[in-house]
Design a protein around this motif. Structure first.
Motif, mmCIF file in Angstrom:
data_model
loop_
_atom_site.group_PDB
_atom_site.id
_atom_site.type_symbol
_atom_site.label_atom_id
_atom_site.label_comp_id
_atom_site.label_asym_id
_atom_site.label_seq_id
_atom_site.Cartn_x
_atom_site.Cartn_y
_atom_site.Cartn_z
ATOM 1 N N PHE A 177 0.606 -0.705 -0.279
ATOM 2 C CA PHE A 177 0.395 0.212 -0.124
ATOM 3 C C PHE A 177 0.554 1.030 -0.232
ATOM 4 O O PHE A 177 2.000 1.381 0.608
ATOM 5 N N ARG A 178 0.378 1.981 -0.597
ATOM 6 C CA ARG A 178 0.911 3.411 -0.621
ATOM 7 C C ARG A 178 1.087 3.746 0.857
ATOM 8 O O ARG A 178 0.370 3.865 1.367
ATOM 9 N N ALA A 179 2.499 4.926 1.423
ATOM 10 C CA ALA A 179 2.925 5.319 2.532
ATOM 11 C C ALA A 179 1.820 6.339 2.630
ATOM 12 O O ALA A 179 0.983 7.391 1.437
ATOM 13 N N LEU A 180 1.101 6.239 3.859
ATOM 14 C CA LEU A 180 0.410 7.271 4.391
ATOM 15 C C LEU A 180 0.521 8.189 4.194
ATOM 16 O O LEU A 180 2.021 8.825 5.234
ATOM 17 N N LYS A 181 -0.012 9.748 3.744
ATOM 18 C CA LYS A 181 0.804 11.024 3.906
ATOM 19 C C LYS A 181 0.321 11.661 4.855
ATOM 20 O O LYS A 181 -1.166 11.861 5.130
ATOM 21 N N VAL A 182 0.818 12.229 5.976
ATOM 22 C CA VAL A 182 0.284 12.781 7.419
ATOM 23 C C VAL A 182 1.273 14.254 7.392
ATOM 24 O O VAL A 182 2.312 14.026 7.189
ATOM 25 N N ALA A 183 -0.306 15.353 7.297
ATOM 26 C CA ALA A 183 0.383 16.553 7.711
ATOM 27 C C ALA A 183 0.560 16.289 9.100
ATOM 28 O O ALA A 183 -0.631 16.604 9.600
ATOM 29 N N ILE A 184 1.459 17.586 9.715
ATOM 30 C CA ILE A 184 1.317 17.992 10.630
ATOM 31 C C ILE A 184 1.934 19.416 11.648
ATOM 32 O O ILE A 184 2.621 19.975 10.057
ATOM 33 N N PHE A 185 0.814 19.857 12.365
ATOM 34 C CA PHE A 185 1.370 21.252 12.887
ATOM 35 C C PHE A 185 1.265 21.615 14.042
ATOM 36 O O PHE A 185 0.174 21.084 14.709
ATOM 37 N N SER A 186 1.811 22.080 14.595
ATOM 38 C CA SER A 186 1.475 22.764 16.129
ATOM 39 C C SER A 186 1.160 24.089 15.842
ATOM 40 O O SER A 186 1.241 25.162 15.260
ATOM 41 N N THR A 187 0.104 24.650 16.988
ATOM 42 C CA THR A 187 -0.140 25.902 17.268
ATOM 43 C C THR A 187 -0.048 26.759 18.283
ATOM 44 O O THR A 187 -0.036 26.165 19.497
ATOM 45 N N GLY A 188 -0.083 27.535 18.138
ATOM 46 C CA GLY A 188 1.195 28.449 19.527
ATOM 47 C C GLY A 188 1.811 29.091 19.873
ATOM 48 O O GLY A 188 2.546 28.995 19.187
ATOM 49 N N ASP A 189 1.589 30.554 20.218
ATOM 50 C CA ASP A 189 2.883 31.747 20.054
ATOM 51 C C ASP A 189 4.202 30.988 20.636
ATOM 52 O O ASP A 189 4.803 32.123 20.451
ATOM 53 N N GLU A 190 3.571 30.445 21.823
ATOM 54 C CA GLU A 190 4.429 30.757 22.401
ATOM 55 C C GLU A 190 5.584 28.915 22.554
ATOM 56 O O GLU A 190 6.310 29.050 22.812
ATOM 57 N N LEU A 191 5.233 28.577 21.290
ATOM 58 C CA LEU A 191 6.110 27.221 20.764
ATOM 59 C C LEU A 191 7.237 27.498 20.119
ATOM 60 O O LEU A 191 6.811 28.892 19.259
#
Length: 411
Positions: A177-191
Motif C-alpha cells: 500500500f502507498r505510504a500514508l501521507k500525514v501533515a502535522i503542525f502545532s499551534t501557539g505563539d509560545e512554541l
C-alpha cells in the motif's frame, strides 16, 4: 473534581468505535524493491514461487547412506563427497557411503544421514555406532514452505521477521500500500522549534517532535508544516494546505474548552469535525473528523496528553487507513502494585509505570511518580501504562491492576 460531571464524557472504546467505523483503508498501491520494503504493508497475499528448501538436503555434517546396506561390523568405503553448492554427481557404487556436509543436496538413493559423531572411520571405511532410522537428518524439499503455499496475507507489516523470508524465496519486488501521507503542525505563539533559543514565556514544541517520531515508526510520509501562530488567517491557510497534500492531518493544541474558539469554528467550516471530551486521563480534549478530503485528529496541547491520545487513538486509526489489518492493540496483563497509586473516579486513567517480575515469577508494577500531563520525562522511565478503571479510586500496595505493555512506539 473529575467525578462530579463525567456523564457527557466519551469513553475510549466509544471514541475508537466512532473513528474506525468511519474510515476505510487507502487502496492505492505501488511496487517497491524488497530492500526498500521495511515498514510497508502488503497490499495482496504473497505465495511462494519455490519450495523451501528447494531440494532435500543434509541437516548434519556426516555420511549419506542407504539403510539396507548398513552393517554393524562391515565398514562402508567412502565413494565421494557432497558439499553445499557442490553436490555429489558421480555414480554411487553399492555398499558405500558418501561424505556429506550440512546443506548439501542428498544424493539420489540415500535415505538417511548419520552424523559424524556416530561414525568410526578406519582405513577400510566407515562403521556406525548407533541404530539408524530411515529419513533421519534429512531436510525434505518443501519441508518449510511448499511451492504455491500462502506466505503472508494482505495487510502484514514487513519487518525483520518477514523480509528475510521473502528474500529466501527469491522475491525481489513486492506490492505494498502507498505510504500514508500525514501533515502535522502545532499551534501557539509560545512554541519554539527544537534547537532555537527560548525567549521569555516560550517553550519548545515537544508535541510535534514526538508525533513526528511516532509517525516515522509507523511508516508514514510526513508533511511537517511547523508551528502555526495564533492567527486565524495563518491557521486557515495551514489547514487548507494540509488538506490538499495529506491523507491525514494532525495538529496539537487549540481543542480544549475555551481555547481559540475561531479554531473550532474554522474547522467546522472546512469540514465535519467533532470536538470530544474523553473519559480518559490524561487526554480529555480530542477532535476528530473529516476536512475537505483529509481526515483530521486534533491532539491536546499538554505533551503527555498528546502522546497518550496519539498512542491510544491515532495509532489504530493509522493502522486501519494504512491497510495494516494484522495490527493488534498493545498487550494487557495483570500485575500487583508495589507502590500506592492516586486516582479520582470518573475517567479511565493511564498512569506511567514500571513492571518487572519478582522472585516468585509474579508480575509487579510501580509508578514512575508524579503523573501530571506536563511530566513527559515519565515516558523515558516507564515500560507500561497502569490502566485504572474509570470508576476506580486510589490503589493500595498489593492490589491487582491491569498494565498495558508499551509497543514499539514507546520502546
Amino acid at each position: 473534581m473529575d467525578h462530579c460531571n463525567t456523564s457527557d464524557l466519551l469513553s475510549l472504546e466509544q471514541a475508537l468505535t466512532k473513528m474506525l467505523s468511519q474510515v476505510t483503508p487507502l487502496q492505492a498501491t505501488e511496487t517497491v524493491a524488497l530492500t526498500d520494503a521495511a515498514g510497508r504493508i502488503t497490499a495482496c497475499a504473497i505465495t511462494s514461487p519455490i519450495a523451501v528448501p528447494p531440494f532435500a538436503n543434509s541437516a548434519m555434517d556426516g555420511y549419506a547412506v542407504r539403510c539396507n546396506e548398513l552393517s554393524s561390523t562391515m565398514p562402508l568405503p567412502v565413494a565421494g563427497k557432497a558439499f553445499a553448492g557442490a553436490p555429489f554427481k558421480d555414480e554411487w557404487p553399492a555398499n558405500s557411503c558418501i561424505r556429506i556436509m550440512t546443506g548439501a543436496p542428498i544424493p539420489g538413493g540415500a535415505d538417511a544421514v548419520i552424523m559424524q559423531e556416530q561414525a568410526v572411520v578406519s582405513e577400510q571405511g566407515v562403521t556406525f555406532s548407533d541404530n539408524v532410522r530411515v529419513g533421519q537428518n534429512i531436510r525434505l524439499a518443501g519441508e518449510d514452505i511448499q511451492q504455491g503455499a500462502a506466505v503472508f496475507p494482505a495487510g502484514v507489516k514487513l519487518g525483520a521477521a518477514q523480509l528475510p523470508l521473502l528474500a529466501s524465496l527469491g522475491i525481489a519486488e513486492i506490492t505494498v500500500f502507498r505510504a500514508l501521507k500525514v501533515a502535522i503542525f502545532s499551534t501557539g505563539d509560545e512554541l519554539k522549534p527544537v534547537g532555537q533559543p527560548l525567549d521569555d514565556g516560550e517553550i519548545y514544541d515537544t508535541n510535534r517532535f514526538a508525533v513526528r517520531l511516532m509517525l516515522q515508526q509507523l511508516g508514514c510520509q510526513i508533511i511537517d508544516l511547523g508551528v502555526i501562530r495564533d492567527d486565524q488567517q495563518a491557521l486557515r491557510k495551514a489547514f487548507e494546505q494540509a488538506d490538499i497534500a495529506a491523507d491525514l492531518v494532525i495538529s496539537s493544541g487549540g481543542v480544549s474548552v475555551g481555547e481559540a474558539d475561531y479554531t473550532k469554528q474554522m474547522l467546522e467550516e472546512l469540514g465535519d469535525i467533532g470536538f470530544w471530551k474523553l473519559a480518559i486521563k490524561p487526554g480529555k480534549p480530542f477532535a476528530f473528523g473529516k476536512l475537505g478530503r483529509a481526515w483530521f485528529c486534533g491532539l491536546p496541547g499538554n505533551p503527555v496528553s498528546a502522546a497518550l491520545t496519539f498512542y491510544q487513538l491515532v495509532q489504530p486509526l493509522i493502522a486501519k487507513l494504512s491497510g495494516h489489518s494484522e495490527w493488534h492493540p498493545p498487550l494487557r496483563l495483570k500485575a500487583k502494585t508495589i507502590t500506592k497509586l492516586k486516582k479520582t473516579p470518573g475517567r479511565l486513567d493511564f498512569q506511567r509505570g514500571v513492571f518487572s517480575t519478582n522472585s516468585h515469577g509474579e508480575l509487579e508494577v510501580s509508578t514512575t511518580g508524579h503523573q501530571g500531563s506536563h511530566i513527559f520525562s515519565s515516558f523515558s522511565q516507564a515500560n507500561c501504562f497502569i490502566v485504572l478503571e474509570r470508576e476506580r479510586g486510589s490503589v493500595d500496595v498489593g492490589e491487582t491492576v491491569e498494565i498495558e505493555l508499551f509497543n514499539s512506539l514507546f520502546n
